[in-house]
Design a protein around this motif. Structure first.
Motif, PDB file in Angstrom:
ATOM      1  N   GLU A   1       0.804  -1.227   0.000  1.00 36.41           N
ATOM      2  CA  GLU A   1       0.000   0.000   0.000  1.00 36.41           C
ATOM      3  C   GLU A   1       0.837   1.277   0.000  1.00 36.41           C
ATOM      4  O   GLU A   1       0.314   2.370  -0.160  1.00 36.41           O
TER       5      GLU A   1
ATOM      6  N   LEU B   1       0.164   5.238  -6.633  1.00 40.22           N
ATOM      7  CA  LEU B   1      -0.817   4.627  -7.536  1.00 40.22           C
ATOM      8  C   LEU B   1      -0.311   4.493  -8.969  1.00 40.22           C
ATOM      9  O   LEU B   1      -0.415   3.429  -9.576  1.00 40.22           O
TER      10      LEU B   1
ATOM     11  N   LYS C   1      -7.488   5.074  -5.300  1.00 41.75           N
ATOM     12  CA  LYS C   1      -6.890   5.699  -4.124  1.00 41.75           C
ATOM     13  C   LYS C   1      -7.721   5.495  -2.857  1.00 41.75           C
ATOM     14  O   LYS C   1      -7.223   5.685  -1.765  1.00 41.75           O
ATOM     15  N   THR C   2      -8.967   5.142  -3.017  1.00 40.54           N
ATOM     16  CA  THR C   2      -9.840   5.056  -1.852  1.00 40.54           C
ATOM     17  C   THR C   2      -9.360   4.020  -0.848  1.00 40.54           C
ATOM     18  O   THR C   2      -8.776   2.998  -1.212  1.00 40.54           O
ATOM     19  N   LEU C   3      -9.593   4.282   0.411  1.00 35.40           N
ATOM     20  CA  LEU C   3      -9.148   3.393   1.482  1.00 35.40           C
ATOM     21  C   LEU C   3      -9.705   1.987   1.293  1.00 35.40           C
ATOM     22  O   LEU C   3      -9.006   0.987   1.499  1.00 35.40           O
TER      23      LEU C   3
ATOM     24  N   HIS D   1     -10.251   0.372  -1.378  1.00 35.48           N
ATOM     25  CA  HIS D   1      -9.612  -0.390  -2.452  1.00 35.48           C
ATOM     26  C   HIS D   1      -8.091  -0.423  -2.370  1.00 35.48           C
ATOM     27  O   HIS D   1      -7.430  -0.850  -3.312  1.00 35.48           O
ATOM     28  N   LYS D   2      -7.548   0.028  -1.243  1.00 36.06           N
ATOM     29  CA  LYS D   2      -6.075   0.017  -1.117  1.00 36.06           C
ATOM     30  C   LYS D   2      -5.550  -1.412  -1.113  1.00 36.06           C
ATOM     31  O   LYS D   2      -6.179  -2.321  -0.574  1.00 36.06           O
TER      32      LYS D   2
END
Length: 243
Positions: A24, A28, A52-54, A56-57
């Motif tokens: 993580e 990206l 970038k969303t938490l 989908h990390k």
């Protein structure tokens, strides 16, 4: 027949693979480029998706042109140490495109793909007859691109040193695509015992030096990765470095 993925959930083989357990900390854009580089050896990639969303990390989706490409990628790259973490790969669930709508590209691309596929075979037959087969497809059809399409004078043979260096602990890697980064090479070479470091020369893109503890370890890595394709057009050419 549906294959059972590593989580024990049965998902039918399809063109999209779902990858998790990704590092993580990687930015990206670098993550997407690296995934594209590592997976493009298995066939044409339509899209690499990561968000970038938490929520989908540590996750990504790779959309191939053909199911066979996705299948080969899943089998051969399962557990591959990608940025020091083993990748967990499975076929994406059929509704994974809902997730991909987050960037608005996946569904239109799939519609366009279906439309393009109708004329794809005719175009390939026409191109083959005209001698215009795209080298990007060459790996999928088991044929090497003509020397005239390899972007080096005289083709791959000219890259081989006239007097090969004797076996030693440092490898000389050539024919790398210009987008190759030291981290991409490290991911490939550090899975073999004795790996020490990768060195690239900024003024000379397309080449790198990879150092191991001894020549037995460098030889094992050379044999395993000789001809490895970071992209379809760029099979690695590995020799011992001259000292």
């Amino acid at each position: 027949m549906a294959e059972i993925n590593t989580t024990g959930t049965e998902v039918p083989p399809n063109v999209t693979i779902y990858i998790n357990n990704l590092n993580e900390k990687i930015k990206l854009e670098e993550l997407k480029k690296s995934l594209h580089a590592v997976f493009s050896q298995f066939g044409k990639i339509l899209e690499v998706l990561a968000f970038k969303t938490l929520k989908h990390k540590g996750q990504a989706w790779v959309v191939f042109d053909e199911v066979s490409s996705a299948t080969n990628a899943l089998r051969q790259m399962q557990g591959f140490p990608f940025y020091d973490k083993p990748m967990r790969i499975q076929y994406a669930k059929t509704k994974s495109d809902v997730i991909a709508k987050a960037d608005g590209t996946f569904v239109p691309r799939e519609r366009r793909k279906r439309h393009e596929e109708k004329g794809k075979k005719k175009k390939e037959q026409h191109d083959a007859q005209a001698g215009l087969v795209n080298p990007a497809y060459a790996g999928a059809y088991g044929a090497a691109p003509p020397l005239s399409q390899i972007p080096y004078p005289g083709g791959v043979k000219s890259l081989v040193p006239e007097a090969p260096a004797p076996p030693n602990n440092i490898l000389f890697v050539q024919n790398l695509p210009h987008e190759t980064t030291p981290m991409m090479l490290q991911m490939l070479f550090h899975q073999y015992h004795g790996f020490k470091e990768v060195r690239m020369v900024e003024t000379k893109p397309g080449i790198a030096f990879v150092e191991y503890t001894d020549e037995m370890q460098s030889t094992a890595a050379m044999q395993a990765l000789q001809g490895f394709k970071i992209t379809q057009q760029n099979p690695m050419l590995i020799t011992y470095a001259k000292k």
